[in-house]
Structure formats: C-alpha cells, structure tokens
Design an enzyme around this catalytic site. Structure first.
Site, short mmCIF file in Angstrom:
data_model
loop_
_atom_site.label_atom_id
_atom_site.label_comp_id
_atom_site.label_asym_id
_atom_site.label_seq_id
_atom_site.Cartn_x
_atom_site.Cartn_y
_atom_site.Cartn_z
CB CYS A 117 3.04 -1.54 -1.92
SG CYS A 117 2.93 -0.31 -3.23
CG HIS A 254 -0.94 -3.38 -1.48
ND1 HIS A 254 -1.21 -2.07 -1.19
CD2 HIS A 254 -0.20 -3.38 -2.62
CE1 HIS A 254 -0.65 -1.31 -2.11
NE2 HIS A 254 -0.03 -2.09 -2.99
CG ASN A 284 -0.90 0.88 -5.05
OD1 ASN A 284 -0.75 1.05 -3.84
ND2 ASN A 284 -0.10 0.13 -5.78
#
Ligand code: ACO
Length: 327
Positions: A117, A254, A284
């Site tokens: 990520c 993020h 996500n």
C-alpha cells in the site's frame, strides 16, 4: 536564499476504475457481513473489480494515458516508467515494461516497485531521484492493483476491504528557486519494519509455495500501528520539506479506512475539511489509492496547481511513508 534547483513536478494526473462495481450488499450475499458493519468500521460502500481477462497492466495503461493527456504529453515523451504494484500480471516481466509496450513509449527505463500500500509514495521518491537529477525528463509514476485477485472470499475480515484500480502521475523536471514556493517534491519520509511482516502478508509466492497465495491480516493490530506510524512519517516529511502542517492545503492519504485517515488527521492537527476521501467509492486499492484520490480531488476542482499537498500510506512489510509536494 535563492538557489536554482531542479524539481520534479507533477504535470498531469489520471485515475481509472474498472467498470464492475461490487457493493457491500453484494458481498453480504456470500459472506456473513452487512453494509452497516462495513460502512461503520471502514467507510467503504463499494469496490470496483477488474473484468476477467483485464489485468493490472490494462488498468495501469488506462490511468497512464489519462495522466499523459492531462499533462499535454504523449507516449513519445516518456523516458521513465515506474509502476507500484503488488499484483503484477506475471511474476516477471514488470508491469512497467508492459505499460511501456501498450502505450507505445520509446526505449527508456521501466521497472516496478513493490512496497504494497505504500508503493506509490516509495515509487514517487524513486522517480524524484531520477527526474530531480536530470536522469529522466518525463516520468510516469503509476500505482495499479488487482487486489481482488488476492482475496480469500471466505474471509470476511479481509475480502470486504479491497478493490481494483489504477492512478498515474506525470513527473517532469522544472527549475525552482530552492524554496518551499517551488512546485514539485519538497520532502519525503520513508520507513519499513520487517519484524511486523506477520500482521499483513500473502501466504504464497514463486519461491515458497509456487502459487500466488491469499492476503492475510491481523486487522486491528494493523489499525493500531497505522495511526501512530503514519503520523510520525507525516511530521518527518514536513520537517524535511521545511513546512508546517497548517501550510498544507490538501491531505491525500492512502484510502484504507475512513477511521484511519480521520485518526491521522486529528493526531497531526490537520483540518478535516482538507482531507480528500474516496475510500467509500473504491475501498482499499493499495498502491493505486493515492493517485486515484489525487485525480478525484483535481477533477472535482478542489486541488489546484500551486496547492501544497501531503500524501501518506502504510502497508504490508510493514512499510510506510509520507511526501509533501507543491502541485
Ligand atoms: N462483517 C461483520 N463482522 C466482521 C467482519 C465483517 N466484514 N470482519 C470482522 N468481523 C467481526 C470479527 O469476526 C469480530 O467478531 P468477534 O468479536 O465475534 O470475534 C468483530 O467483527 C471485531 O473484529 P475486529 O477485527 O476487532 O474489528 P475492527 O473494529 O478492528 O475492524 C477492520 C476490523 C475494519 C479490518 C479494522 O481493523 C481495520 O480497518 N484495520 C486496518 C486494516 C487495513 O486497512 N489494512 C489495509 C492495509 S494496511 C493500510 O492500508 C493502513
């Protein structure tokens, strides 16, 4: 003091989400969950899913072409491509070389960065290293993922959290005066702690099982590390850039969980109205989520050239980091 400085400046941004949408209600038909639980704990309403035969390089290519169009550049200008991904089409070659071929960019530099990520922030810092030293003139930095391909669809603790997508930026060298008024990358802070690998990992790979594996996560422990680690990286990147938190116009985090991004904003003293949040619409998307959110904030007119922007992420590794830039 004025000191002529070559900066790497974002001149175009583009995002791409595959057509198919999977809502929380759709997931509730196959696992023991509900729209209410998912939304309350994460802020997620839906995620996009790549079609059969649609690969990470396809999503990356769509985003790259949009970013190039926004920058007023064509594939012929691109001399560096870095793709941040943890879900490549194949173990090798890199997704970056596939994008290079698909968009028709000339022979240049192309490779992938794998920091899960945090991949986009890591890749941006690598590209900055090339562009700000004059080693590349026009770089594509792409975050692209097909995270749904790593899901265990029986594990309600993970399968509700992730989605597919891609986002890209064009980075070009421009001379600045060596001050925080310059456009471009102003400060990075990157971190990794390999002792935390068991909190978030995929249980397969080419050199272990010979399979792709499925994503495994101790969600509540990851959550606890996220707020503390990300906040520290934000403060460090602001210090490197020489700016204070109240000089930040937009916080583009993020997009993992609404509660994480609000918790971080509170902890570092960022006004909640400055937070760009897209987690509700695409969940996500790992390395793709920052450029997707950046594209969203630019497309809806909130983020404008000249604004000071803060990016941050944390992911498997653990890896984490933050970046302060002027658009
Ligand atoms: N639907 C319904 N119930 C669920 C679901 C679901 N989808 N998933 C878990 N539960 C249950 C659990 O089984 C547990 O039940 P129990 O109490 O009967 O045992 C209960 O909900 C609580 O589980 P927790 O894991 O403690 O729930 P928590 O409040 O921590 O929320 C979540 C879980 C959303 C995963 C949260 O921990 C989180 O978001 N963590 C961060 C993870 C993350 O974002 N990772 C991405 C990569 S890292 C990053 O990007 C920052």
């Amino acid at each position: 003091m004025i000191k002529p400085t070559l900066r790497s400046v974002i001149t175009g941004v583009g995002g791409y989400l595959p057509e198919d949408i999977v809502t929380n209600a759709d997931l509730a038909k196959t696992v023991d969950t509900s729209d209410e639980w998912i939304f309350e704990r994460t802020g997620i309403r839906q995620r996009h899913k790549a079609a059969e035969g649609q690969y990470t390089s396809d999503l990356a290519t769509e985003a790259a072409l949009k970013a190039l169009a926004a920058a007023g550049r064509g594939p012929q200008h691109v001399d560096l491509i870095i793709v941040a991904t943890t879900t490549p089409d194949l173990t090798f070659p890199s997704v970056a070389t596939m994008v290079q071929a698909k968009i028709g960019a000339p022979v240049g530099i192309a490779f992938d960065v794998q920091a899960v990520c945090s991949g986009f922030v890591y890749a941006l810092s690598v590209a900055d290293g090339f562009v700000a030293r004059g080693l590349a003139k026009c770089a594509l930095v792409i975050g692209a993922e097909t995270m749904t391909r790593l899901m265990d669809w029986h594990d309600r603790g993970t399968c509700v959290l992730f989605g597919d997508g891609a986002g890209a930026v064009v980075l070009e060298g421009q001379m600045g005066q060596g001050t925080t008024a310059d456009r471009g990358m102003l400060g990075f802070s990157l971190r990794a702690d390999g002792t935390k690998r068991d909190l978030l990992y995929v249980d397969g790979g080419p050199s272990t099982t010979g399979t792709t594996g499925k994503l495994r996560m101790a969600g509540n422990q990851v959550f606890r590390h996220a707020v503390v680690n990300i906040s520290e990286a934000i403060e460090a990147s602001a210090a490197v850039a020489g700016v204070s938190i109240d000089q930040i116009d937009w916080f583009v985090p993020h997009q993992a969980n609404q509660r994480i991004l609000e918790g971080v904003a509170r902890r570092v003293g960022l006004d909640e109205h400055k937070v760009i949040s897209t987690v509700s619409i695409h969940a996500n998307t790992s390395a793709a989520s920052i450029p997707l959110a950046l594209a969203h904030g630019i497309d809806d007119g909130r983020i404008k050239p000249g604004h000071m922007v803060l990016l941050e992420a944390m992911g498997g590794g653990l890896t984490w980091g933050a970046c302060v830039l002027r658009l």
